[in-house]
Every structure is written in structure tokens, then in C-alpha cells.
Write a protein that holds these residues in place. Structure first.
Motif, PDB file in Angstrom:
ATOM      1  N   VAL A  77       0.820  -1.301   0.086  1.00  0.00           N
ATOM      2  CA  VAL A  77       0.058   0.109  -0.107  1.00  0.00           C
ATOM      3  C   VAL A  77       0.784   1.322  -0.028  1.00  0.00           C
ATOM      4  CG1 VAL A  77      -1.618   1.141   1.253  1.00  0.00           C
ATOM      5  CG2 VAL A  77      -1.910  -1.210   1.377  1.00  0.00           C
ATOM      6  N   ARG A  78       0.641   2.136  -0.762  1.00  0.00           N
ATOM      7  CA  ARG A  78       1.148   3.544  -0.589  1.00  0.00           C
ATOM      8  C   ARG A  78       1.235   4.214   0.454  1.00  0.00           C
ATOM      9  NH1 ARG A  78       0.146   9.149  -2.130  1.00  0.00           N
ATOM     10  NH2 ARG A  78      -1.888   8.453  -2.776  1.00  0.00           N
ATOM     11  N   VAL A  79       2.223   4.473   1.064  1.00  0.00           N
ATOM     12  CA  VAL A  79       2.333   5.158   2.561  1.00  0.00           C
ATOM     13  C   VAL A  79       3.001   6.605   2.388  1.00  0.00           C
ATOM     14  CG1 VAL A  79       3.230   4.894   4.641  1.00  0.00           C
ATOM     15  CG2 VAL A  79       2.351   3.001   3.667  1.00  0.00           C
ATOM     16  N   ASP A  80       2.351   7.734   2.954  1.00  0.00           N
ATOM     17  CA  ASP A  80       2.933   9.005   3.006  1.00  0.00           C
ATOM     18  C   ASP A  80       4.240   9.165   3.766  1.00  0.00           C
ATOM     19  OD1 ASP A  80       1.338   9.615   0.929  1.00  0.00           O
ATOM     20  OD2 ASP A  80       0.107  10.849   2.085  1.00  0.00           O
ATOM     21  N   ARG A  81       3.822   8.818   5.159  1.00  0.00           N
ATOM     22  CA  ARG A  81       4.864   8.910   6.525  1.00  0.00           C
ATOM     23  C   ARG A  81       4.800   8.073   7.345  1.00  0.00           C
ATOM     24  NH1 ARG A  81       2.835  14.348   9.168  1.00  0.00           N
ATOM     25  NH2 ARG A  81       1.268  13.082   9.540  1.00  0.00           N
TER      26      ARG A  81
END
Length: 227
Positions: A77-81
Motif C-alpha cells: 500500500v502507498r504510505v506517505d509518512r
């Protein structure tokens, strides 16, 4: 506010009406088995609920049953931070291995890692507030569980406190430096007798307490003293 059954580990999800998604730990396995509840249960739960973008992933500390599931999330999954404890020179070889695995997965994902060395507040568009408390380094040298960065999440009048694997000493330290009064408590260290001191429980005074542990686990968690 969701607690996911990740067997003997921690894994929680917060999703706001603004479609902000925060995960706190993600379960994981152990050194003597290839069984990985983080991969088997936490990641599928996140994906099945349509959380295909994680705003913030929080790692309470670098023990496998907390951090491995976050690494699995980073692969799916794409994770920002990512919010994680500042790295200390007294970490064990095992903890440093998980530090490096997290760094590698974050780099591949494109996620930024924010290392917490002092108390830090994060505010989201929905009004959700996350207070992350730095670990007490004087305790962490004696007990790896006290390298945990406790997290208090507040949304309107509701709040929840996530304590990772804090020991009684870590809990007492937190009471002295933070407002721990909260509605929901994620009980420290899977209900171990070495955590949940009366001073801490009295200060938190939760309406609900959640213990995350595996059925018939080898540690005997939750211990009778804690209950």
C-alpha cells in the motif's frame, strides 16, 4: 478506531470521515516461526476495507510483532509518512535488523520516515490530533520494551492511548510527562504482569481496555494480575 486481531502482536487502524487513514503497528511473527499474522491478517484487512493509501504509519518500537506488519503494508500500500522511534546506540542486533528492514521498505515505497526524539504533535485536516511521546531513553537501555513511543489520538471529545510494550517503569514515566486520561486504552505488552501498574491505570481511567494477544500463547498473556 479499529483493533485488528493479529494474534500475539499489535495492529490498529484509524480512518476518519475525511478518508485519512492511520495505522499503528501491524502485527508480525517471531524469531522461531515463519508464521506472520501481520501479512496473513493485517494487510488483507487493510486492503479489503479499501484503504489503498495510508497517510501515516506508526511503529511503536522495533520488535517483530509490531513492526513486521508495517513492513508488509509498505510492500502493498502507498504510505506517505512513517513515524518511528529515534534509533539509539544501545539497540540490540535484532532490533537493528528490523530498523534496516523498515528503512529499506520505506525507500522502496517512497515513504518518509519521521524519527521521534522529542514529544511531537501531528494534526490532520479532519481535526484528528496525534500526540507521540518520545521514549524514556534512560529506561530503554534496561528494557527494550521501553523504547516504545506511546501515542495518544484525539478526535473531538474521544481519545485513545496506544502503549506498545511499555513496562510499569515506562508507564510511570509517561504519567509524569503526559496527559494520559483517555477513553480507550490499548493495554501495554499484551496484558503482561510487568505492565499495567495501578498508578498508570488510575491516571488513564479508561472506559474500554483492549488487550491484543494470541490464544493460548506461550507467555500466558494476559496474566491474571493484569486482569
Amino acid at each position: 478506531f479499529t483493533f485488528v486481531n493479529v494474534d500475539h502482536g499489535d495492529g490498529a487502524i484509524i480512518h476518519t470521515p475525511y478518508h485519512e487513514t492511520i495505522v499503528i503497528d501491524g502485527g508480525g511473527g517471531n524469531s522461531w516461526s515463519s508464521y506472520n499474522p501481520g501479512k496473513l491478517y493485517f494487510v488483507p484487512y487493510v486492503e479489503s476495507n479499501g484503504y489503498n493509501h495510508i497517510d501515516t504509519a506508526i511503529v511503536s518500537h522495533y520488535h517483530q510483532d509490531h513492526v513486521e506488519g508495517i513492513i508488509n503494508i509498505l510492500k502493498s500500500v502507498r504510505v506517505d509518512r512513517i513515524i518511528a522511534p529515534a534509533i539509539c546506540d544501545y539497540y540490540s542486533e535484532s532490533m537493528m535488523e528490523w530498523v534496516q528492514k523498515l528503512k529499506s521498505a520505506a525507500k522502496d515505497n517512497g515513504a518518509e520516515i519521521c524519527y521521534i526524539s522529542e514529544n511531537t504533535r501531528f494534526t490532520f485536516d479532519s481535526g484528528l490530533v496525534i500526540d507521540v511521546y518520545a521514549s524514556d531513553n534512560s529506561l530503554g537501555e534496561l528494557n527494550e520494551n521501553d523504547t516504545t513511543i506511546p501515542v495518544k489520538v484525539t478526535y473531538g471529545s474521544f481519545s485513545a492511548l496506544y502503549t506498545g510494550d511499555l513496562s510499569m517503569e515506562g508507564e510511570k514515566s509517561l504519567v509524569k510527562r503526559a496527559d494520559v486520561d483517555t477513553d480507550v486504552l490499548k493495554v501495554s505488552h499484551h496484558g503482561s504482569r510487568n505492565s499495567s501498574c495501578e498508578e498508570f491505570i488510575s491516571a488513564v481511567s479508561p472506559e474500554i481496555a483492549v488487550i491484543s494477544c494470541g490464544t493460548d500463547n506461550v507467555y500466558g498473556h494476559p496474566h491474571k494480575e493484569t486482569l
